[in-house]
Design a protein around this motif. Structure first.
Motif, PDB file in Angstrom:
ATOM      1  N   SER A 146      36.558  49.768  40.175  1.00  0.00           N
ATOM      2  CA  SER A 146      37.786  50.490  40.767  1.00  0.00           C
ATOM      3  C   SER A 146      38.954  50.781  39.755  1.00  0.00           C
ATOM      4  O   SER A 146      39.671  51.383  40.003  1.00  0.00           O
ATOM      5  N   LEU A 147      38.864  49.812  38.545  1.00  0.00           N
ATOM      6  CA  LEU A 147      39.975  49.730  37.804  1.00  0.00           C
ATOM      7  C   LEU A 147      41.131  49.023  38.355  1.00  0.00           C
ATOM      8  O   LEU A 147      42.390  49.172  37.738  1.00  0.00           O
ATOM      9  N   ARG A 148      40.829  48.392  39.545  1.00  0.00           N
ATOM     10  CA  ARG A 148      42.211  47.702  40.275  1.00  0.00           C
ATOM     11  C   ARG A 148      41.693  46.426  40.489  1.00  0.00           C
ATOM     12  O   ARG A 148      40.725  45.800  40.721  1.00  0.00           O
ATOM     13  N   PHE A 149      42.847  45.676  40.594  1.00  0.00           N
ATOM     14  CA  PHE A 149      42.475  44.240  40.840  1.00  0.00           C
ATOM     15  C   PHE A 149      42.283  43.905  42.252  1.00  0.00           C
ATOM     16  O   PHE A 149      42.812  44.723  43.023  1.00  0.00           O
ATOM     17  N   ALA A 150      41.136  43.098  42.330  1.00  0.00           N
ATOM     18  CA  ALA A 150      40.616  42.843  43.824  1.00  0.00           C
ATOM     19  C   ALA A 150      41.053  41.589  44.139  1.00  0.00           C
ATOM     20  O   ALA A 150      40.874  40.409  43.552  1.00  0.00           O
ATOM     21  N   CYS A 151      41.845  41.452  45.353  1.00  0.00           N
ATOM     22  CA  CYS A 151      42.251  40.077  45.957  1.00  0.00           C
ATOM     23  C   CYS A 151      42.247  40.030  47.417  1.00  0.00           C
ATOM     24  O   CYS A 151      42.767  40.932  47.919  1.00  0.00           O
ATOM     25  N   HIS A 156      40.336  38.691  41.021  1.00  0.00           N
ATOM     26  CA  HIS A 156      39.969  39.311  39.790  1.00  0.00           C
ATOM     27  C   HIS A 156      40.095  40.719  39.562  1.00  0.00           C
ATOM     28  O   HIS A 156      39.985  41.414  40.318  1.00  0.00           O
ATOM     29  N   GLY A 157      40.336  40.974  38.053  1.00  0.00           N
ATOM     30  CA  GLY A 157      40.441  42.331  37.580  1.00  0.00           C
ATOM     31  C   GLY A 157      39.207  42.718  36.839  1.00  0.00           C
ATOM     32  O   GLY A 157      38.814  43.811  36.390  1.00  0.00           O
ATOM     33  N   PRO A 159      34.180  34.097  42.776  1.00  0.00           N
ATOM     34  CA  PRO A 159      34.963  33.963  43.967  1.00  0.00           C
ATOM     35  C   PRO A 159      35.456  32.676  43.895  1.00  0.00           C
ATOM     36  O   PRO A 159      35.005  31.900  43.042  1.00  0.00           O
ATOM     37  N   HIS A 160      36.507  32.274  44.494  1.00  0.00           N
ATOM     38  CA  HIS A 160      37.163  30.948  44.348  1.00  0.00           C
ATOM     39  C   HIS A 160      37.123  30.023  45.338  1.00  0.00           C
ATOM     40  O   HIS A 160      37.843  30.060  46.635  1.00  0.00           O
TER      41      HIS A 160
END
Length: 235
Positions: free
Chosen positions: A106-111, A141-142, A201-202
């Motif tokens: 997506s070229l976006r940061f995923a949170c 993450h990006g 994932p964290h």
């Protein structure tokens, strides 16, 4: 002892330390990236963050830190090594795990929270889990788009080295379940011996119910139980 590596730009090191020391009662120590040894560590965790500012590409500079030579040695000796998010990227750059992590599709940061299906229980980090069960663990993450050539992906699948896979709430690995576009919805992989695992994932961010969920605690409990059974580390 749990060795938590610290690079310039690490930002999840204290989360891992808290999980190990305060939640699970383990002896945990920070190990600065310029140190030459992780000491008598039973477990090494390469935490998330933005080591060296992610310059060049994520993990590319951190893999040359002095401490990484000893991490390679520890991994070769069969001791458990876990790379989380940026740590996963570092382990790939260091050649301890196959593949690479690219920019999110997506070229976006995923949170967000992600659903992970346990694909393999043949690692210290999943031996206490059930194959096919679904955990809810946050991602942030990006550059979490896992990629590898087709032969490598087939080998990982055939050897049971895909450890976690992104799925929807029903446990299905549909493309939209992956927050980053990862090949085959892969969220975590292991080395051939199974003692080195990388995951985007964290789990350290969800080890207490107070934080909204404790599925990540299952990953840590698994490895601590594994160590306890092998060499007396407290469970």
């Amino acid at each position: 002892m749990v060795a938590v590596l610290v690079f310039p730009g690490s930002n999840c090191d204290h989360d891992v330390y808290h999980a190990a020391k305060h939640v699970f009662g383990q002896d945990a120590r920070f190990v600065w990236h310029k140190e030459a040894s992780v000491g008598d560590a039973d477990l090494v965790v390469v935490p998330g963050g933005f080591s060296y500012g992610d310059y060049l590409r994520a993990g590319a500079i951190a893999r040359f830190s002095p401490v990484m030579k000893d991490v390679v040695r520890v991994a070769g000796a069969g001791r458990p090594v876990l790379g989380i998010c940026n740590g996963f990227q570092v382990l790939c750059e260091a050649g301890l795990l196959p593949g690479a992590l690219l920019r999110n599709a997506s070229l976006r940061f995923a949170c967000k929270d992600a659903h992970l299906r346990v694909e393999s229980t043949a690692t210290p980090f999943t031996s206490g889990l059930d194959a096919g069960e679904v955990l809810t663990v946050p991602v942030a993450h990006g550059e979490g788009n896992y990629t590898a050539d087709a032969d490598t992906l087939d080998r990982l699948e055939g050897e049971g080295r895909v450890v976690f896979r992104y799925v929807d709430a029903a446990g299905e690995a549909v493309p939209e379940a992956a927050p980053n576009g990862s090949a085959r919805n892969i969220a975590g992989v292991a080395n051939a011996a199974g003692n080195v695992v990388g995951m985007m994932p964290h789990p350290e961010r969800c080890v207490e119910a107070l934080l909204g969920g404790a599925d990540g605690a299952r990953v840590f409990q698994s490895v601590f139980d594994h160590l306890a059974a092998g060499d007396g580390v407290a469970a």
